[in-house]
Design a protein around this motif. Structure first.
Motif, mmCIF file in Angstrom:
data_model
loop_
_atom_site.group_PDB
_atom_site.id
_atom_site.type_symbol
_atom_site.label_atom_id
_atom_site.label_comp_id
_atom_site.label_asym_id
_atom_site.label_seq_id
_atom_site.Cartn_x
_atom_site.Cartn_y
_atom_site.Cartn_z
ATOM 1 N N HIS A 111 0.962 -1.447 0.245
ATOM 2 C CA HIS A 111 -0.181 0.079 0.065
ATOM 3 C C HIS A 111 0.809 1.630 0.081
ATOM 4 C CE1 HIS A 111 -4.055 2.334 1.161
ATOM 5 N NE2 HIS A 111 -2.896 2.732 1.558
ATOM 6 N N HIS A 115 1.546 4.055 -2.784
ATOM 7 C CA HIS A 115 1.051 5.766 -2.669
ATOM 8 C C HIS A 115 2.174 6.537 -3.031
ATOM 9 C CE1 HIS A 115 -2.499 6.206 -0.005
ATOM 10 N NE2 HIS A 115 -1.881 5.669 1.152
ATOM 11 N N SER A 141 0.398 9.815 5.669
ATOM 12 C CA SER A 141 -0.619 8.746 6.019
ATOM 13 C C SER A 141 -1.006 8.763 7.263
ATOM 14 C CB SER A 141 -0.518 7.990 4.806
ATOM 15 O OG SER A 141 0.032 6.708 5.811
ATOM 16 N N ASP A 308 -6.699 7.084 0.179
ATOM 17 C CA ASP A 308 -6.568 5.347 -0.407
ATOM 18 C C ASP A 308 -7.169 5.658 -2.098
ATOM 19 O OD1 ASP A 308 -5.001 5.168 1.281
ATOM 20 O OD2 ASP A 308 -6.690 4.203 2.132
#
Ligand code: KG4
Ligand code: ZN
Length: 345
Positions: A111, A115, A141, A308
Protein backbone atom coordinates in the motif's frame (compact mmCIF):
# COMPACT_ATOMS: atom_id res chain seq x y z
CA UNK A 1 0.35 -5.27 -27.14
CA UNK A 2 -1.45 -3.39 -24.44
CA UNK A 3 -1.50 -4.36 -20.76
CA UNK A 4 -4.68 -3.90 -18.74
CA UNK A 5 -4.61 -4.04 -14.94
CA UNK A 6 -7.51 -4.13 -12.50
CA UNK A 7 -6.47 -2.64 -9.15
CA UNK A 8 -8.20 -3.37 -5.84
CA UNK A 9 -7.74 -1.36 -2.64
CA UNK A 10 -9.36 -2.42 0.65
CA UNK A 11 -6.76 -1.72 3.36
CA UNK A 12 -8.80 0.60 5.55
CA UNK A 13 -12.24 2.16 5.11
CA UNK A 14 -12.42 2.81 1.36
CA UNK A 15 -13.35 0.11 -1.11
CA UNK A 16 -11.87 1.00 -4.48
CA UNK A 17 -11.35 -0.54 -7.92
CA UNK A 18 -9.54 0.99 -10.89
CA UNK A 19 -8.47 0.13 -14.41
CA UNK A 20 -5.04 1.14 -15.69
CA UNK A 21 -4.06 0.37 -19.28
CA UNK A 22 -0.45 0.92 -20.35
CA UNK A 23 0.15 3.31 -17.47
CA UNK A 24 -3.00 5.34 -18.16
CA UNK A 25 -5.91 5.39 -15.73
CA UNK A 26 -9.23 4.54 -17.39
CA UNK A 27 -11.39 4.49 -14.25
CA UNK A 28 -11.06 4.82 -10.48
CA UNK A 29 -14.14 4.10 -8.37
CA UNK A 30 -14.13 4.66 -4.60
CA UNK A 31 -16.89 3.72 -2.15
CA UNK A 32 -16.26 5.46 1.18
CA UNK A 33 -17.72 3.95 4.32
CA UNK A 34 -19.88 6.32 6.34
CA UNK A 35 -20.65 3.77 9.05
CA UNK A 36 -17.54 4.78 11.06
CA UNK A 37 -18.34 8.46 11.37
CA UNK A 38 -20.39 8.18 14.53
CA UNK A 39 -17.63 6.19 16.28
CA UNK A 40 -14.95 8.83 15.65
CA UNK A 41 -12.61 6.31 13.98
CA UNK A 42 -12.58 3.19 11.82
CA UNK A 43 -14.23 0.12 13.40
CA UNK A 44 -12.38 -2.85 11.82
CA UNK A 45 -15.25 -5.35 11.86
CA UNK A 46 -17.67 -2.86 10.30
CA UNK A 47 -15.04 -2.02 7.68
CA UNK A 48 -14.67 -5.69 6.62
CA UNK A 49 -18.43 -6.09 6.26
CA UNK A 50 -18.79 -2.90 4.24
CA UNK A 51 -15.92 -4.02 1.94
CA UNK A 52 -17.75 -7.28 1.36
CA UNK A 53 -20.91 -5.42 0.37
CA UNK A 54 -19.12 -2.91 -1.82
CA UNK A 55 -16.47 -4.85 -3.67
CA UNK A 56 -18.48 -6.45 -6.48
CA UNK A 57 -20.51 -3.33 -7.42
CA UNK A 58 -17.35 -1.19 -7.22
CA UNK A 59 -15.43 -3.52 -9.57
CA UNK A 60 -18.42 -3.71 -11.96
CA UNK A 61 -18.60 0.09 -12.09
CA UNK A 62 -14.85 0.42 -12.65
CA UNK A 63 -15.02 -2.02 -15.60
CA UNK A 64 -18.06 -0.25 -17.09
CA UNK A 65 -16.61 3.24 -16.72
CA UNK A 66 -13.40 2.10 -18.40
CA UNK A 67 -15.31 0.30 -21.18
CA UNK A 68 -13.30 -2.84 -20.42
CA UNK A 69 -14.59 -6.44 -20.36
CA UNK A 70 -13.60 -8.89 -17.64
CA UNK A 71 -11.65 -11.09 -20.02
CA UNK A 72 -9.52 -8.15 -21.17
CA UNK A 73 -7.87 -7.93 -17.72
CA UNK A 74 -4.28 -9.20 -17.92
CA UNK A 75 -3.64 -8.99 -14.19
CA UNK A 76 -5.44 -8.14 -10.98
CA UNK A 77 -3.36 -6.16 -8.49
CA UNK A 78 -4.49 -5.99 -4.86
CA UNK A 79 -3.29 -4.38 -1.63
CA UNK A 80 -1.58 -7.05 0.43
CA UNK A 81 -0.84 -4.69 3.34
CA UNK A 82 -0.21 -2.88 5.56
CA UNK A 83 -3.72 -2.25 6.83
CA UNK A 84 -6.58 -3.84 8.74
CA UNK A 85 -6.35 -7.59 8.33
CA UNK A 86 -10.08 -8.22 7.92
CA UNK A 87 -10.34 -5.49 5.30
CA UNK A 88 -7.27 -6.74 3.43
CA UNK A 89 -8.73 -10.26 3.42
CA UNK A 90 -11.77 -9.10 1.45
CA UNK A 91 -9.66 -7.57 -1.36
CA UNK A 92 -7.15 -10.42 -1.38
CA UNK A 93 -9.85 -13.11 -1.56
CA UNK A 94 -11.70 -11.24 -4.27
CA UNK A 95 -8.50 -10.90 -6.31
CA UNK A 96 -7.71 -14.61 -6.00
CA UNK A 97 -11.21 -15.57 -7.05
CA UNK A 98 -11.12 -13.18 -9.99
CA UNK A 99 -7.75 -14.56 -11.12
CA UNK A 100 -9.03 -18.14 -10.90
CA UNK A 101 -12.21 -17.34 -12.78
CA UNK A 102 -10.65 -15.29 -15.59
CA UNK A 103 -7.08 -16.58 -15.86
CA UNK A 104 -5.70 -13.09 -15.07
CA UNK A 105 -2.29 -12.96 -13.37
CA UNK A 106 -2.21 -12.09 -9.67
CA UNK A 107 -0.04 -9.22 -8.35
CA UNK A 108 0.37 -8.27 -4.67
CA UNK A 109 1.01 -4.62 -3.88
CA UNK A 110 2.41 -2.83 -0.84
CA UNK A 111 0.00 0.00 0.00
CA UNK A 112 2.79 2.46 0.87
CA UNK A 113 4.72 1.69 -2.29
CA UNK A 114 1.51 2.38 -4.21
CA UNK A 115 1.01 5.78 -2.52
CA UNK A 116 4.46 6.78 -3.80
CA UNK A 117 3.92 5.43 -7.32
CA UNK A 118 0.61 7.36 -7.56
CA UNK A 119 2.93 10.11 -8.80
CA UNK A 120 3.35 8.12 -12.04
CA UNK A 121 -0.37 7.89 -12.92
CA UNK A 122 -1.20 9.37 -16.30
CA UNK A 123 -4.56 10.23 -17.82
CA UNK A 124 -5.34 10.63 -21.52
CA UNK A 125 -5.35 14.29 -22.53
CA UNK A 126 -3.90 15.33 -19.12
CA UNK A 127 -0.33 14.05 -19.49
CA UNK A 128 2.02 15.39 -16.82
CA UNK A 129 5.67 15.33 -15.96
CA UNK A 130 6.51 12.25 -13.90
CA UNK A 131 9.32 12.09 -11.32
CA UNK A 132 12.81 11.24 -12.51
CA UNK A 133 14.98 8.90 -10.45
CA UNK A 134 16.43 9.38 -7.97
CA UNK A 135 13.79 11.41 -6.17
CA UNK A 136 12.75 12.00 -2.56
CA UNK A 137 9.21 11.17 -1.53
CA UNK A 138 7.56 12.53 1.59
CA UNK A 139 4.98 9.85 2.37
CA UNK A 140 2.41 11.18 4.82
CA UNK A 141 -0.67 9.13 5.63
CA UNK A 142 -2.86 8.18 8.56
CA UNK A 143 -0.39 5.53 9.68
CA UNK A 144 2.99 6.52 8.23
CA UNK A 145 5.33 9.47 7.93
CA UNK A 146 8.48 8.70 6.00
CA UNK A 147 11.10 10.29 3.79
CA UNK A 148 12.09 7.81 1.12
CA UNK A 149 14.80 7.86 -1.54
CA UNK A 150 13.41 6.30 -4.71
CA UNK A 151 16.24 5.15 -6.97
CA UNK A 152 13.99 3.09 -9.17
CA UNK A 153 10.34 1.94 -9.09
CA UNK A 154 11.36 -0.90 -6.78
CA UNK A 155 14.43 0.46 -5.07
CA UNK A 156 13.28 2.42 -2.05
CA UNK A 157 15.28 3.44 0.97
CA UNK A 158 13.62 4.94 4.03
CA UNK A 159 15.97 7.65 5.34
CA UNK A 160 13.64 9.20 7.92
CA UNK A 161 10.42 8.25 9.68
CA UNK A 162 8.28 9.04 12.67
CA UNK A 163 9.29 7.58 15.98
CA UNK A 164 5.73 7.86 17.35
CA UNK A 165 2.56 9.29 15.75
CA UNK A 166 2.11 9.79 12.01
CA UNK A 167 1.31 13.25 10.61
CA UNK A 168 -2.23 12.14 9.74
CA UNK A 169 -2.66 10.84 13.27
CA UNK A 170 -1.59 14.24 14.65
CA UNK A 171 -4.31 15.90 12.55
CA UNK A 172 -6.91 13.29 13.54
CA UNK A 173 -6.10 13.21 17.26
CA UNK A 174 -6.02 17.01 17.63
CA UNK A 175 -9.30 17.21 15.68
CA UNK A 176 -10.83 14.77 18.13
CA UNK A 177 -9.76 16.95 21.06
CA UNK A 178 -11.63 19.84 19.38
CA UNK A 179 -14.59 17.47 18.91
CA UNK A 180 -14.38 17.70 15.13
CA UNK A 181 -15.56 14.70 13.06
CA UNK A 182 -13.28 11.89 11.84
CA UNK A 183 -11.12 12.00 9.77
CA UNK A 184 -9.96 15.31 11.18
CA UNK A 185 -7.32 16.21 8.56
CA UNK A 186 -9.67 17.49 5.86
CA UNK A 187 -11.82 19.35 8.43
CA UNK A 188 -8.80 21.13 9.93
CA UNK A 189 -7.60 21.96 6.42
CA UNK A 190 -10.94 23.60 5.58
CA UNK A 191 -11.20 25.57 8.85
CA UNK A 192 -7.53 26.62 8.69
CA UNK A 193 -8.22 28.59 5.51
CA UNK A 194 -10.12 31.22 7.56
CA UNK A 195 -7.69 31.31 10.47
CA UNK A 196 -4.47 33.04 11.50
CA UNK A 197 -1.59 30.58 11.54
CA UNK A 198 0.39 32.81 13.93
CA UNK A 199 -2.36 33.00 16.55
CA UNK A 200 -0.95 30.17 18.69
CA UNK A 201 2.37 28.45 18.94
CA UNK A 202 2.81 24.78 19.78
CA UNK A 203 5.98 22.94 20.62
CA UNK A 204 8.06 21.53 17.79
CA UNK A 205 10.14 18.38 18.30
CA UNK A 206 13.87 18.39 18.53
CA UNK A 207 14.82 15.02 17.06
CA UNK A 208 18.23 14.33 15.55
CA UNK A 209 18.66 13.27 11.95
CA UNK A 210 15.77 12.91 9.56
CA UNK A 211 13.26 11.30 11.91
CA UNK A 212 9.96 12.83 12.93
CA UNK A 213 7.96 12.96 16.14
CA UNK A 214 4.41 14.23 16.57
CA UNK A 215 3.42 13.06 20.04
CA UNK A 216 4.90 16.16 21.75
CA UNK A 217 2.87 18.44 19.51
CA UNK A 218 -0.30 16.56 20.39
CA UNK A 219 0.43 16.99 24.11
CA UNK A 220 1.32 20.66 23.68
CA UNK A 221 -1.95 21.20 21.80
CA UNK A 222 -3.91 19.41 24.53
CA UNK A 223 -2.29 21.46 27.33
CA UNK A 224 -2.91 24.75 25.53
CA UNK A 225 -6.59 23.90 25.22
CA UNK A 226 -6.81 22.73 28.82
CA UNK A 227 -5.29 25.98 30.14
CA UNK A 228 -7.34 28.25 27.89
CA UNK A 229 -10.58 26.41 28.65
CA UNK A 230 -10.11 27.26 32.34
CA UNK A 231 -10.39 30.96 31.45
CA UNK A 232 -13.04 30.61 28.74
CA UNK A 233 -15.31 27.59 28.46
CA UNK A 234 -16.11 28.58 24.85
CA UNK A 235 -12.43 28.88 23.95
CA UNK A 236 -12.44 26.20 21.24
CA UNK A 237 -15.58 27.49 19.51
CA UNK A 238 -14.34 31.10 19.70
CA UNK A 239 -10.90 30.31 18.26
CA UNK A 240 -11.56 27.30 16.06
CA UNK A 241 -10.17 28.54 12.77
CA UNK A 242 -7.09 30.12 14.42
CA UNK A 243 -6.41 26.88 16.31
CA UNK A 244 -6.70 24.86 13.08
CA UNK A 245 -4.51 27.28 11.10
CA UNK A 246 -1.81 27.33 13.80
CA UNK A 247 -1.84 23.57 14.25
CA UNK A 248 -1.70 22.92 10.50
CA UNK A 249 1.17 25.39 10.08
CA UNK A 250 3.12 23.65 12.87
CA UNK A 251 2.65 20.21 11.28
CA UNK A 252 3.64 21.53 7.86
CA UNK A 253 6.73 23.27 9.29
CA UNK A 254 7.83 20.05 11.01
CA UNK A 255 7.34 18.04 7.79
CA UNK A 256 9.13 20.57 5.57
CA UNK A 257 12.05 21.10 7.94
CA UNK A 258 13.26 17.48 7.66
CA UNK A 259 12.45 17.29 3.97
CA UNK A 260 14.72 20.28 3.28
CA UNK A 261 17.40 18.64 5.42
CA UNK A 262 17.00 15.37 3.49
CA UNK A 263 17.42 17.18 0.18
CA UNK A 264 20.59 18.90 1.45
CA UNK A 265 22.04 15.64 2.77
CA UNK A 266 21.32 13.57 -0.33
CA UNK A 267 21.80 16.32 -2.91
CA UNK A 268 18.49 15.26 -4.48
CA UNK A 269 16.31 18.13 -5.75
CA UNK A 270 13.53 16.10 -7.29
CA UNK A 271 10.84 15.88 -4.60
CA UNK A 272 7.38 14.26 -4.50
CA UNK A 273 4.69 13.98 -1.84
CA UNK A 274 2.16 11.17 -1.39
CA UNK A 275 -0.45 9.80 1.01
CA UNK A 276 -3.63 11.22 2.53
CA UNK A 277 -1.94 14.21 4.19
CA UNK A 278 -0.54 15.20 0.77
CA UNK A 279 -4.10 16.46 0.17
CA UNK A 280 -3.45 19.18 2.75
CA UNK A 281 -3.48 22.62 1.16
CA UNK A 282 -0.89 23.99 3.61
CA UNK A 283 1.55 21.20 2.74
CA UNK A 284 0.85 21.54 -0.99
CA UNK A 285 1.53 25.28 -0.86
CA UNK A 286 4.68 24.75 1.20
CA UNK A 287 6.07 22.23 -1.28
CA UNK A 288 5.33 24.54 -4.21
CA UNK A 289 7.01 27.41 -2.38
CA UNK A 290 10.04 25.19 -1.71
CA UNK A 291 10.23 24.48 -5.44
CA UNK A 292 11.16 28.07 -6.17
CA UNK A 293 13.03 28.71 -2.93
CA UNK A 294 15.27 25.61 -3.07
CA UNK A 295 15.19 25.11 -6.82
CA UNK A 296 13.40 21.77 -6.51
CA UNK A 297 11.39 19.99 -9.15
CA UNK A 298 8.27 18.99 -7.23
CA UNK A 299 5.52 16.46 -7.88
CA UNK A 300 2.17 16.81 -6.17
CA UNK A 301 -0.43 14.15 -7.01
CA UNK A 302 -4.00 15.17 -7.79
CA UNK A 303 -6.28 15.25 -4.73
CA UNK A 304 -8.14 12.06 -5.62
CA UNK A 305 -4.83 10.15 -5.85
CA UNK A 306 -3.56 11.27 -2.44
CA UNK A 307 -6.06 9.49 -0.17
CA UNK A 308 -6.63 5.75 -0.54
CA UNK A 309 -7.58 4.73 -4.09
CA UNK A 310 -7.19 1.72 -6.39
CA UNK A 311 -5.62 3.66 -9.27
CA UNK A 312 -2.35 3.74 -7.30
CA UNK A 313 -2.61 -0.03 -6.74
CA UNK A 314 -3.21 -0.59 -10.45
CA UNK A 315 -0.26 1.58 -11.57
CA UNK A 316 2.01 -0.26 -9.14
CA UNK A 317 0.61 -3.51 -10.52
CA UNK A 318 1.43 -2.29 -14.01
CA UNK A 319 5.10 -1.71 -13.14
CA UNK A 320 5.27 -5.11 -11.43
CA UNK A 321 3.68 -6.70 -14.51
CA UNK A 322 6.36 -5.17 -16.76
CA UNK A 323 8.96 -6.65 -14.44
CA UNK A 324 7.28 -10.08 -14.40
CA UNK A 325 6.71 -9.90 -10.65
CA UNK A 326 3.62 -12.04 -10.01
CA UNK A 327 2.27 -13.86 -6.98
CA UNK A 328 0.37 -17.10 -6.46
CA UNK A 329 -2.89 -18.34 -4.93
CA UNK A 330 -1.22 -19.13 -1.59
CA UNK A 331 -0.47 -15.45 -0.84
CA UNK A 332 -1.89 -14.12 2.45
CA UNK A 333 -2.52 -10.49 3.41
CA UNK A 334 -0.45 -8.94 6.18
CA UNK A 335 -1.26 -6.10 8.56
CA UNK A 336 2.38 -5.16 9.14
CA UNK A 337 4.53 -3.12 6.82
CA UNK A 338 7.71 -4.82 8.01
CA UNK A 339 6.53 -8.13 6.57
CA UNK A 340 6.39 -6.81 3.03
CA UNK A 341 9.54 -6.78 0.97
CA UNK A 342 9.58 -4.10 -1.71
CA UNK A 343 13.26 -3.68 -2.51
CA UNK A 344 13.94 -6.62 -4.77
CA UNK A 345 16.75 -5.75 -7.11
O1 KG4 B 1 -3.40 7.67 2.90
P1 KG4 B 1 -4.67 7.72 3.65
O2 KG4 B 1 -5.95 7.95 2.88
O3 KG4 B 1 -4.88 6.41 4.48
C1 KG4 B 1 -3.82 5.73 5.05
O4 KG4 B 1 -3.16 4.94 4.33
O5 KG4 B 1 -3.56 6.03 6.25
O6 KG4 B 1 -4.51 8.85 4.76
C2 KG4 B 1 -5.51 9.17 5.66
C3 KG4 B 1 -5.04 10.34 6.49
C4 KG4 B 1 -5.98 10.68 7.65
O7 KG4 B 1 -5.22 10.85 8.81
C5 KG4 B 1 -6.59 12.02 7.22
O8 KG4 B 1 -6.94 12.86 8.29
C6 KG4 B 1 -5.48 12.61 6.40
O9 KG4 B 1 -4.95 11.52 5.68
N1 KG4 B 1 -5.93 13.64 5.46
C7 KG4 B 1 -5.60 14.94 5.58
C8 KG4 B 1 -6.27 15.62 4.53
N2 KG4 B 1 -6.99 14.72 3.81
C9 KG4 B 1 -6.76 13.49 4.40
N3 KG4 B 1 -4.81 15.57 6.47
C10 KG4 B 1 -4.67 16.89 6.33
N4 KG4 B 1 -5.28 17.62 5.37
C11 KG4 B 1 -6.08 17.04 4.45
N5 KG4 B 1 -6.67 17.77 3.51
ZN1 ZN C 1 -3.14 4.98 2.44
Amino acid sequence: MSITILGIESSCDDTSAAIVRDGYMLSNVIASQDVHRKYGGVVPELASRAHQQNIIPVVDTALKQAGVERDEIDAIAFTRGPGLLGSLLVGTSFAKGFALATGARLIDVNHLHAHILSNFLQEHGKEKQIPRFPFLCLLVSGGHTQIIVMRDYFDMQIIGQTIDDAAGEAFDKCAKVMQLPYPGGPVIDRLAKEGNSNAFSFSKPNIAGLDYSFSGLKTSFLYTLRDKLKEDSQFIENNLSDLCASLQQTIVDILMNKLVKASRQTGINEVAIAGGVAANSGLRNAILAAASHHNWTVHVPEFRFTTDNAAMIAITGYFKYLKGSFTTQDIAPTARHEDIQVIDN
